[in-house]
Design a protein around this motif. Structure first.
Motif, mmCIF file in Angstrom:
data_model
loop_
_atom_site.group_PDB
_atom_site.id
_atom_site.type_symbol
_atom_site.label_atom_id
_atom_site.label_comp_id
_atom_site.label_asym_id
_atom_site.label_seq_id
_atom_site.Cartn_x
_atom_site.Cartn_y
_atom_site.Cartn_z
ATOM 1 N N SER A 14 0.837 -1.195 0.000
ATOM 2 C CA SER A 14 0.000 0.000 0.000
ATOM 3 C C SER A 14 0.881 1.258 0.000
ATOM 4 O O SER A 14 1.856 1.342 0.747
ATOM 5 N N ASP A 40 -8.312 -3.846 -4.474
ATOM 6 C CA ASP A 40 -8.984 -3.410 -3.236
ATOM 7 C C ASP A 40 -10.493 -3.673 -3.351
ATOM 8 O O ASP A 40 -11.177 -3.868 -2.347
ATOM 9 N N HIS A 43 -11.811 -6.762 -1.570
ATOM 10 C CA HIS A 43 -11.844 -6.963 -0.119
ATOM 11 C C HIS A 43 -13.175 -7.645 0.201
ATOM 12 O O HIS A 43 -14.222 -7.303 -0.382
ATOM 13 N N ARG A 47 -13.908 -1.803 6.456
ATOM 14 C CA ARG A 47 -12.974 -1.300 7.476
ATOM 15 C C ARG A 47 -13.409 -1.698 8.889
ATOM 16 O O ARG A 47 -12.603 -2.136 9.702
ATOM 17 N N ARG A 50 -12.996 -5.556 9.445
ATOM 18 C CA ARG A 50 -11.584 -5.956 9.620
ATOM 19 C C ARG A 50 -11.125 -5.655 11.037
ATOM 20 O O ARG A 50 -10.411 -6.430 11.657
ATOM 21 N N PRO A 57 -5.959 -5.611 5.813
ATOM 22 C CA PRO A 57 -6.425 -5.904 4.444
ATOM 23 C C PRO A 57 -5.434 -6.759 3.673
ATOM 24 O O PRO A 57 -5.747 -7.274 2.597
ATOM 25 N N TYR A 86 -14.877 -1.033 -3.794
ATOM 26 C CA TYR A 86 -14.545 -0.626 -2.423
ATOM 27 C C TYR A 86 -14.281 0.867 -2.420
ATOM 28 O O TYR A 86 -13.511 1.375 -3.236
ATOM 29 N N HIS A 88 -12.725 3.918 -0.645
ATOM 30 C CA HIS A 88 -11.760 4.273 0.399
ATOM 31 C C HIS A 88 -12.191 5.498 1.207
ATOM 32 O O HIS A 88 -11.729 5.696 2.323
ATOM 33 N N ARG A 147 -8.357 9.358 2.778
ATOM 34 C CA ARG A 147 -8.997 8.176 3.353
ATOM 35 C C ARG A 147 -9.432 8.360 4.812
ATOM 36 O O ARG A 147 -9.763 7.402 5.495
ATOM 37 N N TYR A 149 -7.819 9.238 7.658
ATOM 38 C CA TYR A 149 -7.004 8.798 8.793
ATOM 39 C C TYR A 149 -6.190 9.971 9.348
ATOM 40 O O TYR A 149 -5.909 10.939 8.633
ATOM 41 N N ARG A 161 1.228 -3.745 9.995
ATOM 42 C CA ARG A 161 1.149 -4.522 8.760
ATOM 43 C C ARG A 161 2.437 -5.268 8.397
ATOM 44 O O ARG A 161 2.419 -6.085 7.479
HETATM 45 O O1 LIG Z 1 -3.825 -1.431 1.969
HETATM 46 C C1 LIG Z 1 -4.677 -0.821 1.368
HETATM 47 C C2 LIG Z 1 -4.608 -0.793 -0.122
HETATM 48 O O2 LIG Z 1 -5.084 0.404 -0.647
HETATM 49 C C3 LIG Z 1 -5.835 -0.216 2.090
HETATM 50 O O3 LIG Z 1 -5.484 0.088 3.390
HETATM 51 C C4 LIG Z 1 -6.988 -1.194 2.039
HETATM 52 O O4 LIG Z 1 -7.468 -1.287 0.716
HETATM 53 C C5 LIG Z 1 -8.127 -0.750 2.956
HETATM 54 O O5 LIG Z 1 -8.511 0.541 2.626
HETATM 55 P P1 LIG Z 1 -8.969 1.585 3.738
HETATM 56 O O6 LIG Z 1 -7.758 1.751 4.656
HETATM 57 O O7 LIG Z 1 -9.292 2.828 2.964
HETATM 58 O O8 LIG Z 1 -10.121 0.994 4.461
#
Ligand SMILES: O=C(CO)[C@H](O)[C@H](O)COP(=O)(O)O
Ligand SMILES: Nc1ncnc2c1ncn2[C@@H]1O[C@H](COP(=O)(O)OP(=O)(O)OP(=O)(O)O)[C@@H](O)[C@H]1O
Length: 298
Positions: A14, A40, A43, A47, A50, A57, A86, A88, A147, A149, A161
């Motif tokens: 990522s 992605d 998935h 979020r 998970r 992910p 998906y 983001h 996204r 964060y 990760r």
């Molecule tokens: O590793 C990634 C690849 O883009 C993302 O973190 C994954 O797809 C999950 O996305 P998000 O953090 O937006 O929920």
């Protein structure tokens, strides 16, 4: 007649720059000829789910790779598929969308050739291996801007990760036809250099550059994931004369060339031009095969 797409897989961590690369390649090849599939979209958990299960992910269990295999298989047969999406910006799924076969289908993500049955579907597989310092800064900037964060959340997530990257993402580099490594470089105006690595037993660049013609390209061998590789270190910008020379060595098409000619030919752009040339060759040989089959059939 239905299209037999050229299938390209781009795997990597990522924030490595995969979707940026695919967008830039599509600009060189013509956007109407390219369909990008982000893995992605496969998935299986959103979020919140998970977090509840406690997996990242990058874990295969957080993804529906079986559906991805089925979709690529159908697209290869010239059929259209209804793919999940998906989102983001929300961390959940939006409305699914149709994907129809076009001349180039580029699949990018964390697991595009995780299973051999997936790997076998591609005409070319690339592992996108951006240096940690670049990747970290890019991911922090992108994930905070797009996204939702905070910087602390992204930094914590990257730490969390690491084991999954080693277990589930990096092993795909053993199946790649090319490894692209972006790294910090003092020699380019863009501050980014590129190492292009290809297995010595399946060379492409090396066939054209039997002895390296570009003074500033470092060429050497290296062992990577158990394979001996030719490494071409493209770390400085090309002059217009060097671009001309490159274009005659590789027979780079005018439509690709015209899109980079007036810009600074930084290492990243040189790599894009070479990559676009290589996949256009794959397209051309598929077209030739199709013509032969068609001629034989009448
Ligand atoms: O590793 C990634 C690849 O883009 C993302 O973190 C994954 O797809 C999950 O996305 P998000 O953090 O937006 O929920
Ligand atoms: N070649 C590049 N030069 C400069 N910046 C780049 C480059 N490639 C990517 N970036 C920066 O890094 C950010 C992340 O890149 P990108 O979204 O392409 O990564 P990705 O590998 O597709 O990530 P993910 O798998 O998380 O979706 C981009 O928003 C962009 O700002």
């Amino acid at each position: 007649m239905s299209v037999d797409p050229v299938f390209i897989g781009i795997a990597g961590d990522s924030g490595a720059g995969k979707s940026t690369f695919v967008k830039d390649i599509a600009t060189l090849l013509g956007k109407d000829k390219v369909r990008t599939i982000s893995f992605d979209d496969y998935h299986s958990l959103d979020r919140v789910e998970r977090k509840a299960v406690g997996i990242t992910p990058l874990h295969p269990r957080a993804n529906n790779l079986g559906l991805a295999i089925e979709h690529l298989f159908l697209l290869k047969q010239g059929k259209k598929v209804l793919k999940p999406v998906y989102d983001h910006s929300t961390g959940s799924f939006g409305d699914p969308e149709w994907v129809v076969p076009v001349p180039y289908i580029i699949c990018e993500g964390l697991h595009p050739f995780f299973f051999r049955s997936l790997a076998e579907l591609y005409d070319m597989k690339v592992y996108y291996d951006t240096e940690m310092d670049l990747k970290f800064n890019w991911k922090v900037k992108r994930d905070t801007a797009e996204r939702g964060y905070t910087i602390e959340q992204v930094a914590k997530e990257i730490r969390l990760r690491q084991r999954d990257i080693r277990n589930f993402v990096e092993p795909q580099c053993a199946l790649a036809d090319i490894i692209i490594k972006l790294k910090i470089s003092k020699n380019s105006s863009s501050a980014i250099g590129v190492d292009w690595k290809e297995p010595v037993d399946d060379p492409w660049l090396k066939k054209y550059l039997k002895s390296c013609n570009f003074d500033n390209w470092k060429c050497f061998n290296e062992w990577y994931a158990g394979r001996k590789m030719n490494v071409f270190g493209i770390h400085s910008d090309l002059t217009q004369e060097e671009l001309k020379e490159l274009s005659s060595i590789f027979s780079i098409s005018q439509d690709v060339l015209s899109k980079v000619k007036e810009k600074e030919v930084v290492p990243y752009r040189t790599m894009l031009v070479l990559f676009a040339t290589r996949i256009k060759q794959i397209r051309a040989s598929k077209d030739k095969e199709e013509k032969v089959v068609f001629k034989d059939a009448v």
